[in-house]
Design a protein around this motif. Structure first.
Motif, PDB file in Angstrom:
ATOM      1  N   ASP A  88       0.856  -0.741   0.240  1.00 54.44           N
ATOM      2  CA  ASP A  88       0.061   0.049   0.025  1.00 54.44           C
ATOM      3  C   ASP A  88       1.295   1.033  -0.060  1.00 54.44           C
ATOM      4  O   ASP A  88       0.323   2.147  -0.729  1.00 54.44           O
ATOM      5  CB  ASP A  88      -1.014   0.122   1.248  1.00 54.44           C
ATOM      6  CG  ASP A  88      -1.930  -0.874   1.301  1.00 54.44           C
ATOM      7  OD1 ASP A  88      -2.847  -1.586   0.401  1.00 54.44           O
ATOM      8  OD2 ASP A  88      -1.848  -1.676   2.424  1.00 54.44           O
ATOM      9  N   LEU A  89       2.069   1.190   0.508  1.00 55.04           N
ATOM     10  CA  LEU A  89       2.673   2.124   1.246  1.00 55.04           C
ATOM     11  C   LEU A  89       3.757   2.577  -0.581  1.00 55.04           C
ATOM     12  O   LEU A  89       3.582   3.699  -1.117  1.00 55.04           O
ATOM     13  CB  LEU A  89       3.874   1.777   1.793  1.00 55.04           C
ATOM     14  CG  LEU A  89       2.952   1.698   3.421  1.00 55.04           C
ATOM     15  CD1 LEU A  89       4.224   1.877   4.661  1.00 55.04           C
ATOM     16  CD2 LEU A  89       2.334   3.653   4.035  1.00 55.04           C
ATOM     17  N   ALA A  90       4.016   1.886  -0.617  1.00 58.14           N
ATOM     18  CA  ALA A  90       4.581   1.247  -2.314  1.00 58.14           C
ATOM     19  C   ALA A  90       3.930   2.907  -3.631  1.00 58.14           C
ATOM     20  O   ALA A  90       3.846   3.569  -4.328  1.00 58.14           O
ATOM     21  CB  ALA A  90       4.897   0.445  -3.269  1.00 58.14           C
ATOM     22  N   SER A  91       2.510   2.090  -3.620  1.00 58.53           N
ATOM     23  CA  SER A  91       1.221   2.837  -4.117  1.00 58.53           C
ATOM     24  C   SER A  91       1.189   4.148  -3.953  1.00 58.53           C
ATOM     25  O   SER A  91       1.212   4.770  -4.999  1.00 58.53           O
ATOM     26  CB  SER A  91      -0.243   1.734  -3.969  1.00 58.53           C
ATOM     27  OG  SER A  91      -1.038   2.222  -5.042  1.00 58.53           O
ATOM     28  N   THR A  92       0.892   4.162  -2.938  1.00 58.62           N
ATOM     29  CA  THR A  92       1.291   5.861  -2.251  1.00 58.62           C
ATOM     30  C   THR A  92       2.075   7.216  -2.694  1.00 58.62           C
ATOM     31  O   THR A  92       2.147   8.130  -3.102  1.00 58.62           O
ATOM     32  CB  THR A  92       1.067   5.848  -0.929  1.00 58.62           C
ATOM     33  OG1 THR A  92      -0.819   4.914  -0.486  1.00 58.62           O
ATOM     34  CG2 THR A  92       0.810   7.050   0.078  1.00 58.62           C
ATOM     35  N   TYR A  93       3.418   5.664  -2.668  1.00 57.90           N
ATOM     36  CA  TYR A  93       4.914   7.097  -3.156  1.00 57.90           C
ATOM     37  C   TYR A  93       5.153   7.110  -4.582  1.00 57.90           C
ATOM     38  O   TYR A  93       6.481   7.147  -4.182  1.00 57.90           O
ATOM     39  CB  TYR A  93       5.666   6.240  -1.860  1.00 57.90           C
ATOM     40  CG  TYR A  93       5.083   6.463  -0.320  1.00 57.90           C
ATOM     41  CD1 TYR A  93       4.577   7.294   0.716  1.00 57.90           C
ATOM     42  CD2 TYR A  93       5.737   5.783   0.575  1.00 57.90           C
ATOM     43  CE1 TYR A  93       4.212   7.585   1.604  1.00 57.90           C
ATOM     44  CE2 TYR A  93       5.793   5.544   2.309  1.00 57.90           C
ATOM     45  CZ  TYR A  93       4.767   6.450   2.392  1.00 57.90           C
ATOM     46  OH  TYR A  93       4.403   6.852   3.944  1.00 57.90           O
ATOM     47  N   GLY A  94       4.566   5.732  -5.005  1.00 59.17           N
ATOM     48  CA  GLY A  94       4.712   5.542  -6.232  1.00 59.17           C
ATOM     49  C   GLY A  94       6.284   4.471  -6.117  1.00 59.17           C
ATOM     50  O   GLY A  94       6.685   5.263  -7.565  1.00 59.17           O
ATOM     51  N   VAL A  95       6.514   4.005  -5.195  1.00 60.63           N
ATOM     52  CA  VAL A  95       7.503   2.994  -5.871  1.00 60.63           C
ATOM     53  C   VAL A  95       6.892   1.767  -6.124  1.00 60.63           C
ATOM     54  O   VAL A  95       5.684   0.994  -6.193  1.00 60.63           O
ATOM     55  CB  VAL A  95       8.222   2.708  -5.166  1.00 60.63           C
ATOM     56  CG1 VAL A  95       9.125   1.857  -4.701  1.00 60.63           C
ATOM     57  CG2 VAL A  95       8.752   3.484  -3.512  1.00 60.63           C
TER      58      VAL A  95
END
Length: 303
Positions: free
Chosen positions: A265-272
């Motif tokens: 989820d964080l990867a998606s939020t941060y564009g990773v």
């Protein structure tokens, strides 16, 4: 293995895992477009002089044939960075970093003027950090107050003696901490945080893996990493695997509004863009592991 009342410095036991985490923050910070910038992490690693982590700085491990970074430590670090900045923007005038280790947020985040940041950890760990940053003439960007106390002892008294105001909204963090506490100590930690939290306080938590998940990760590490990120030490051997309350449920039942996210989820939020990994590794990314909670003493369970 853990023993009753054990203590450590930065190159032994639990302290050595803090040095490993600083190594991974240094690797993330050295990328051309890093998720986070921690210019002090490499200073700690070099000052400690621990051979394995110096080697990791020179030659990072690979996982399933791919570089360990980006994202391995950047996602977690950015989550807690943004948590603190959001909490103080919402009115929290003080922050408490539990088991602060080599966390340098008091030095690298843009805190509002007057924000007080308390760092709790073992005395030798804080002494090492203070010495390294003093040697490099680094000044904090907040009012930093180290609190040298073991979290298994009466840390609330030490925290209040250092100036914590329980009537002021507080931003709390427990990053990479819970597995190193016995279940009863985790529950006690949550109780004490609630007792010291005024309405409007916030709490960010990295949850502890289950015993099965911890053992499975150790197996996956041996299977897919070309070198052990933590060298001769296996962090899971320092974990406590006894029964404990589910953090999200406990917080919900005691007056906190909780949101949970996983690394994916964080990867998606941060564009990773995460690399393609074997399915059993992918499952580790999907597990919800980070909680952010806001406290309202008038809701939920006993306040």
């Amino acid at each position: 293995m853990r023993t009753e009342g054990d203590a450590w410095d930065i190159v032994t036991g639990v302290g050595l895992t803090a040095l490993g985490v600083a190594t991974f923050r240094a690797l993330e910070s050295a990328l051309p477009d890093p998720l986070i910038r921690d210019d002090y992490a490499a200073l700690f690693v070099r000052a400690a002089g621990e051979p394995h982590f110096l080697d990791i700085l020179r030659d990072p491990p690979k996982i399933a044939g791919r570089p360990l970074v980006p994202g391995f430590m950047g996602l977690r670090t950015k989550f807690f960075d943004e948590f603190f900045l959001s909490a103080v923007a919402a009115g929290a005038g003080q922050a408490v970093i539990l088991a602060a280790g080599l966390d340098a947020r008091a030095y690298r985040l843009d805190w509002p003027a007057g924000t007080v940041v308390f760092e709790i950890d073992q005395p030798k760990v804080l002494e090492f950090k203070d010495r390294v940053l003093a040697d490099h003439a680094v000044a904090p960007r907040a009012v930093r107050r180290p609190v040298a106390v073991d979290l298994r002892d009466d840390w609330p008294a030490a925290l209040i003696a250092a100036g914590l105001n329980p009537d002021t909204a507080t931003a709390w963090s427990a990053e990479g901490l819970l597995p190193y506490l016995p279940g009863a100590a985790q529950d006690s930690l949550f109780d004490r945080i609630r007792e010291l939290s005024a309405p409007g306080s916030r709490f960010a938590v990295e949850t502890a893996p289950t015993s099965a998940a911890a053992g499975n990760f150790a197996n996956l590490e041996a299977k897919y990493f070309d070198k052990n990120p933590f060298g001769e030490i296996d962090p899971t051997e320092l974990f406590y695997h006894d029964e404990r309350a589910d953090p999200a449920q406990w917080l919900h039942d005691h007056g906190w509004t909780v949101q949970a996210v996983g690394s994916a989820d964080l990867a998606s939020t941060y564009g990773v863009t995460l690399p393609e990994l074997p399915e059993e590794l992918e499952q580790q990314w999907q597990r919800p592991r980070y909680l952010s909670a806001a406290y309202d003493a008038g809701s939920g369970g006993p306040g």
